[in-house]
Scaffold this motif. Structure first.
Motif, PDB file in Angstrom:
ATOM      1  N   ALA A 132      43.991 -41.514  10.613  1.00 47.52           N
ATOM      2  CA  ALA A 132      45.051 -42.283  11.274  1.00 47.52           C
ATOM      3  C   ALA A 132      46.152 -42.651  10.280  1.00 47.52           C
ATOM      4  CB  ALA A 132      44.460 -43.542  11.903  1.00 47.52           C
ATOM      5  N   ALA A 133      45.725 -43.087   9.080  1.00 42.76           N
ATOM      6  CA  ALA A 133      46.716 -43.437   8.056  1.00 42.76           C
ATOM      7  C   ALA A 133      47.509 -42.205   7.629  1.00 42.76           C
ATOM      8  CB  ALA A 133      46.028 -44.068   6.854  1.00 42.76           C
ATOM      9  N   ASP A 134      46.815 -41.042   7.532  1.00 41.30           N
ATOM     10  CA  ASP A 134      47.505 -39.800   7.186  1.00 41.30           C
ATOM     11  C   ASP A 134      48.558 -39.450   8.233  1.00 41.30           C
ATOM     12  OD1 ASP A 134      46.775 -38.941   4.734  1.00 41.30           O
ATOM     13  OD2 ASP A 134      45.065 -37.756   5.405  1.00 41.30           O
ATOM     14  N   LEU A 135      48.179 -39.559   9.496  1.00 38.70           N
ATOM     15  CA  LEU A 135      49.124 -39.248  10.569  1.00 38.70           C
ATOM     16  C   LEU A 135      50.350 -40.154  10.494  1.00 38.70           C
ATOM     17  CD1 LEU A 135      46.640 -38.695  13.538  1.00 38.70           C
ATOM     18  CD2 LEU A 135      48.049 -36.943  12.428  1.00 38.70           C
ATOM     19  N   ILE A 136      50.114 -41.440  10.271  1.00 44.21           N
ATOM     20  CA  ILE A 136      51.236 -42.385  10.159  1.00 44.21           C
ATOM     21  C   ILE A 136      52.065 -42.077   8.923  1.00 44.21           C
ATOM     22  CG2 ILE A 136      51.858 -44.799   9.825  1.00 44.21           C
ATOM     23  CD1 ILE A 136      49.322 -45.533  11.410  1.00 44.21           C
ATOM     24  N   GLY A 137      51.379 -41.857   7.788  1.00 47.13           N
ATOM     25  CA  GLY A 137      52.089 -41.612   6.536  1.00 47.13           C
ATOM     26  C   GLY A 137      52.923 -40.351   6.577  1.00 47.13           C
ATOM     27  N   PHE A 150      44.425 -39.232   0.036  1.00 44.17           N
ATOM     28  CA  PHE A 150      45.453 -40.002   0.740  1.00 44.17           C
ATOM     29  C   PHE A 150      46.466 -40.592  -0.242  1.00 44.17           C
ATOM     30  CE2 PHE A 150      46.968 -44.135   2.215  1.00 44.17           C
ATOM     31  CZ  PHE A 150      47.585 -43.778   3.407  1.00 44.17           C
ATOM     32  N   ILE A 151      45.958 -41.215  -1.314  1.00 44.81           N
ATOM     33  CA  ILE A 151      46.863 -41.840  -2.294  1.00 44.81           C
ATOM     34  C   ILE A 151      47.736 -40.792  -2.963  1.00 44.81           C
ATOM     35  CG2 ILE A 151      46.944 -43.106  -4.465  1.00 44.81           C
ATOM     36  CD1 ILE A 151      44.365 -44.525  -3.586  1.00 44.81           C
ATOM     37  N   TRP A 188      53.641 -50.657   7.313  1.00 40.42           N
ATOM     38  CA  TRP A 188      53.107 -51.709   8.203  1.00 40.42           C
ATOM     39  C   TRP A 188      52.139 -51.099   9.234  1.00 40.42           C
ATOM     40  CZ3 TRP A 188      54.740 -54.371   4.669  1.00 40.42           C
ATOM     41  CH2 TRP A 188      55.013 -55.725   4.729  1.00 40.42           C
ATOM     42  N   ALA A 189      52.502 -49.925   9.767  1.00 40.28           N
ATOM     43  CA  ALA A 189      51.610 -49.276  10.736  1.00 40.28           C
ATOM     44  C   ALA A 189      50.287 -48.879  10.079  1.00 40.28           C
ATOM     45  CB  ALA A 189      52.298 -48.050  11.334  1.00 40.28           C
ATOM     46  N   THR A 190      50.374 -48.361   8.840  1.00 41.73           N
ATOM     47  CA  THR A 190      49.145 -48.010   8.114  1.00 41.73           C
ATOM     48  C   THR A 190      48.300 -49.247   7.842  1.00 41.73           C
ATOM     49  OG1 THR A 190      50.316 -46.173   7.067  1.00 41.73           O
ATOM     50  CG2 THR A 190      48.255 -46.880   6.048  1.00 41.73           C
ATOM     51  N   LEU A 191      48.973 -50.300   7.416  1.00 43.39           N
ATOM     52  CA  LEU A 191      48.253 -51.550   7.141  1.00 43.39           C
ATOM     53  C   LEU A 191      47.605 -52.086   8.407  1.00 43.39           C
ATOM     54  CD1 LEU A 191      47.767 -53.380   4.711  1.00 43.39           C
ATOM     55  CD2 LEU A 191      49.750 -54.732   5.403  1.00 43.39           C
ATOM     56  N   LEU A 192      48.306 -51.980   9.533  1.00 42.12           N
ATOM     57  CA  LEU A 192      47.726 -52.417  10.800  1.00 42.12           C
ATOM     58  C   LEU A 192      46.514 -51.562  11.159  1.00 42.12           C
ATOM     59  CD1 LEU A 192      47.857 -54.143  13.384  1.00 42.12           C
ATOM     60  CD2 LEU A 192      49.464 -52.451  14.321  1.00 42.12           C
ATOM     61  N   SER A 193      46.604 -50.257  10.894  1.00 43.08           N
ATOM     62  CA  SER A 193      45.482 -49.364  11.199  1.00 43.08           C
ATOM     63  C   SER A 193      44.249 -49.732  10.384  1.00 43.08           C
ATOM     64  CB  SER A 193      45.901 -47.913  10.934  1.00 43.08           C
ATOM     65  OG  SER A 193      44.815 -47.041  11.124  1.00 43.08           O
ATOM     66  N   PHE A 194      44.458 -49.957   9.061  1.00 44.99           N
ATOM     67  CA  PHE A 194      43.327 -50.334   8.206  1.00 44.99           C
ATOM     68  C   PHE A 194      42.775 -51.707   8.595  1.00 44.99           C
ATOM     69  CE2 PHE A 194      44.747 -46.971   5.367  1.00 44.99           C
ATOM     70  CZ  PHE A 194      43.549 -46.508   4.850  1.00 44.99           C
ATOM     71  N   THR A 195      43.676 -52.638   8.871  1.00 42.00           N
ATOM     72  CA  THR A 195      43.228 -53.999   9.196  1.00 42.00           C
ATOM     73  C   THR A 195      42.461 -54.019  10.514  1.00 42.00           C
ATOM     74  OG1 THR A 195      45.211 -54.838   8.085  1.00 42.00           O
ATOM     75  CG2 THR A 195      44.002 -56.383   9.470  1.00 42.00           C
ATOM     76  N   ALA A 196      42.939 -53.237  11.493  1.00 40.17           N
ATOM     77  CA  ALA A 196      42.259 -53.214  12.789  1.00 40.17           C
ATOM     78  C   ALA A 196      40.831 -52.683  12.682  1.00 40.17           C
ATOM     79  CB  ALA A 196      43.065 -52.369  13.775  1.00 40.17           C
ATOM     80  N   GLN A 197      40.567 -51.828  11.673  1.00 39.91           N
ATOM     81  CA  GLN A 197      39.223 -51.265  11.488  1.00 39.91           C
ATOM     82  C   GLN A 197      38.458 -51.948  10.344  1.00 39.91           C
ATOM     83  OE1 GLN A 197      37.932 -48.926  13.480  1.00 39.91           O
ATOM     84  NE2 GLN A 197      39.817 -48.892  14.701  1.00 39.91           N
ATOM     85  N   SER A 198      39.001 -53.052   9.832  1.00 36.32           N
ATOM     86  CA  SER A 198      38.361 -53.727   8.701  1.00 36.32           C
ATOM     87  C   SER A 198      37.061 -54.410   9.143  1.00 36.32           C
ATOM     88  CB  SER A 198      39.315 -54.757   8.110  1.00 36.32           C
ATOM     89  OG  SER A 198      39.542 -55.813   9.034  1.00 36.32           O
ATOM     90  N   PRO A 199      36.113 -54.611   8.212  1.00 36.44           N
ATOM     91  CA  PRO A 199      34.838 -55.280   8.552  1.00 36.44           C
ATOM     92  C   PRO A 199      35.042 -56.670   9.139  1.00 36.44           C
ATOM     93  CG  PRO A 199      34.690 -54.206   6.422  1.00 36.44           C
ATOM     94  CD  PRO A 199      36.113 -54.114   6.821  1.00 36.44           C
TER      95      PRO A 199
END
Length: 642
Positions: free
Chosen positions: A12-17, A205-206, A244-255
């Motif tokens: 998801a982050a790759d797609l956004i990035g 990714f990085i 911001w979209a990537t951060l939202l994606s990671f945060t939404a799937q965070s523990p």
């Protein structure tokens, strides 16, 4: 629901990035193509943007293929990855080309040329292997990463020296080398990590996005690129939205979010609710950060002067100038100083040699092949800025940034437009002031001439000969005809009253001028007796038209004194005012001795001067003999528009 960040999250982050990168590189390519013909926009800029576009488009298609379930070894995955790394293989070529001017020593030029040739050969070889070779794809990808890193490091070591490289180029280039090395290292680690491990996906990714982000920002630091500030403004907005979209994606799937959702009575609803809250928070923070971050980055990258302060300073300087040349000097100083230009020149407009858009008030940018550049008095001119006075372009500002500074960006051009507009307004004000002064001067001269004419008329009436004759005539009439003596006294007073009443009026109506002549001629008829016969003819159509006051009296006096008085026997005087074709025709004719014996008097000279002052070359005075004998004086005056 997941309890930890998975490789799916990285998809998801790759797609956004990569979507973000595709938007940025598309914008960059469009702007570089738009600026392709402008000075300071080398082909390397366009190739660089195309490489970035290939990297982002290939990466997006590859991430999409994997997210859609295609295995790494599938044709689609391999083809999209080949497209992506084709851009990476060609990356060193434009970067080394941009560094080429800084290799000044002979050995540097030779070594830099060898590295550039090597970069072209390696790019062609890697591209062929990516698309056609049966060898391991992972090995080719690692070779691509190492190839880019080695060539960039070699190129920087050969071409860039602190003593021969601009500080604005050396620092960003060093950052570029570090970024390339970092991207090469992380991509290499990703390719050596086992399987689809979390670490391998993270390093990939990085590395992938480090290449795009840092290279594009570093590119703008030293590329001579007209729309760099426009690209930065929109590029940062796109990057920030993608981050911001990537951060939202990671945060939404965070523990943490997953833990909160799983302990709610409705986990799915709670998860959606938390994601909506996070999305609103990121949206609000985006609007707050975007403007401040953009201004800070643009100020840091381009070291923009304070345009508002510069324009205020120019406005203050223009208040004190009193000529067009001073306006030009002020504009040249305002352009050279804040923008650190190599040259700026104020010139008058030559409409025959100027492009049509320039005459319409548009800023014109000259490309390298433009023939107009060789005709201009300033070398290496890139930009022509029009200066308009009362809506018409009258002057140009020639702008030559020079090779030592970065290319002009849109903010610089907007500043030059604002400065030119201020100078145009000042030119308009100076023109109006000059016209007002000339008008006041003409009015003052006219008033002086009218006053002199009136004084001459007074002198003509009060000189001893006129006054003596008039008083003798009145004294004689008192004994013989008291009624006529009284009438003549009143007429004489009327002459003086008319002259005094019109002392401040440069113009009078034809009706009033003819009435004054009747009064004046009544006295002369009494003095001449039966010898003088006068005919007055006035066209009623022009009775209220304005003519210069006392314009006919000197002609009548001249006819009586030099034409009829020396002639024995009776004489005739004809005075007429007629309407011509767009003009008024005033005639004073006599059947006296003719103009040959009459010297040119000051009265006739005064009439000619007054006509020239009032009407320039649109009025005339002619003095000619009559066919039947005598003199004919004609004044032609343009009619006033009604």
């Amino acid at each position: 629901m997941h309890g930890a960040v998975s490789t799916t999250t990285f998809f998801a982050a790759d797609l956004i990035g990569y979507t973000t990168g595709l938007l940025i590189t598309s914008l960059l390519l469009v702007l570089t193509l738009r600026a392709a013909k402008l000075p300071g926009t080398p082909l390397a800029n366009i190739v660089f943007a195309a490489c970035g576009l290939l990297w982002s488009a290939g990466g997006l298609l590859h991430a999409g293929a994997l997210a859609a379930g295609h295995p790494y070894a599938s044709f689609i995955a391999r083809a999209t990855q080949a497209l992506q790394y084709t851009g990476a293989a060609a990356f060193p070529i434009p970067i080394l080309a941009i560094w080429r001017p800084f290799a000044v020593r002979p050995w540097q030029k030779t070594a830099a040329r060898i590295v550039r040739i090597a970069s072209c050969i390696s790019a062609a070889t890697i591209t062929a292997l990516l698309w056609y070779a049966p060898v391991s794809s992972a090995a080719i990808l690692r070779a691509t990463s190492y190839n880019a890193g080695i060539l960039i490091v070699l190129g920087a070591a050969i071409s860039l020296r602190r003593d021969s490289t601009l500080r604005a180029v050396y620092g960003p280039s060093l950052a570029l080398v570090i970024a390339i090395c970092g991207a090469t290292l992380t991509i290499g680690l990703a390719r050596t990590s086992p399987g689809n491990s979390w670490i391998g996906v993270g390093f990939g990714f990085i590395g992938s996005h480090l290449v795009l982000l840092v290279l594009l920002l570093a590119f703008l630091l030293f590329a001579r690129f007209r729309y760099a500030d426009v690209f930065i403004r929109y590029g940062i907005r796109i990057l920030l939205a993608g981050f911001w979209a990537t951060l939202l994606s990671f945060t939404a799937q965070s523990p943490t979010v997953m833990h909160v959702a799983e302990h709610a009575s409705a986990p799915a609803a709670m998860h959606v609710f938390v994601v909506i809250l996070l999305a609103n928070f990121f949206l609000l923070s985006f609007t707050f950060i975007d403007d401040r971050l953009t201004k800070s980055v643009i100020r840091w990258l381009f070291r923009e002067p304070d345009y508002r302060a510069a324009l205020r300073s120019l406005a203050a300087a223009l208040q004190d100038v009193r000529s067009e040349s001073e306006v030009g000097l002020a504009l040249e100083k305002a352009a050279r100083g804040p923008l650190e230009l190599n040259g700026a020149r104020w010139v008058a407009l030559d409409p025959a040699a100027c492009p049509a858009p320039l005459l319409e008030g548009e800023v014109v940018e000259l490309d390298r092949a433009d023939k107009l550049r060789r005709l201009l008095p300033l070398p290496n001119v890139e930009v022509l800025v029009p200066i308009a006075d009362s809506g018409r372009v009258t002057h140009l500002l020639l702008v030559a940034p020079g090779a030592a500074r970065p290319g002009l960006v849109m903010q610089d051009l907007n500043y030059l437009r604002g400065a030119a507009a201020q100078c145009g307004n000042r030119l308009d004000a100076l023109r109006r002031e000059r016209e007002a002064a000339e008008r006041e001067s003409r009015e003052a001269v006219l008033q002086q001439q009218v006053t002199e004419a009136e004084l001459r008329a007074l002198r003509a009436q009060i000189n001893p000969h006129f006054l003596f004759n008039s008083l003798n005539t009145i004294a004689d009439l008192v004994v013989r005809d008291a009624t006529r003596a009284e009438a003549m006294t009143l007429r004489l007073a009327g002459v003086f009253r008319h002259v005094l009443a019109n002392s401040s009026r440069p113009l009078t109506s034809i009706r009033d001028e003819i009435a004054f002549l009747r009064t004046y001629l009544y006295i002369e008829e009494v003095r001449f007796g039966d010898r003088l016969h006068v005919e007055l003819d006035m066209d009623p159509e022009i009775a209220n038209e304005d003519i210069p006051s006392l314009i006919l009296q000197p002609l009548v006096e001249n006819a009586l004194k030099h034409g009829l008085s020396p002639r024995p026997g009776p004489g005739r005087l004809w005075i007429s005012a007629r309407a011509g074709k767009g003009e008024i025709v005033l005639r004073v004719e006599d059947d006296g001795i003719g103009p040959g014996a009459a010297p040119a008097g000051v009265g006739l000279t005064n009439i000619a001067e007054r006509l020239a002052t009032l009407y320039q070359d649109r009025a005339s005075l002619t003095l000619a003999p009559r066919p039947a004998g005598g003199t004919c004086a004609v004044i032609r005056i343009p009619r006033s528009p009604r």
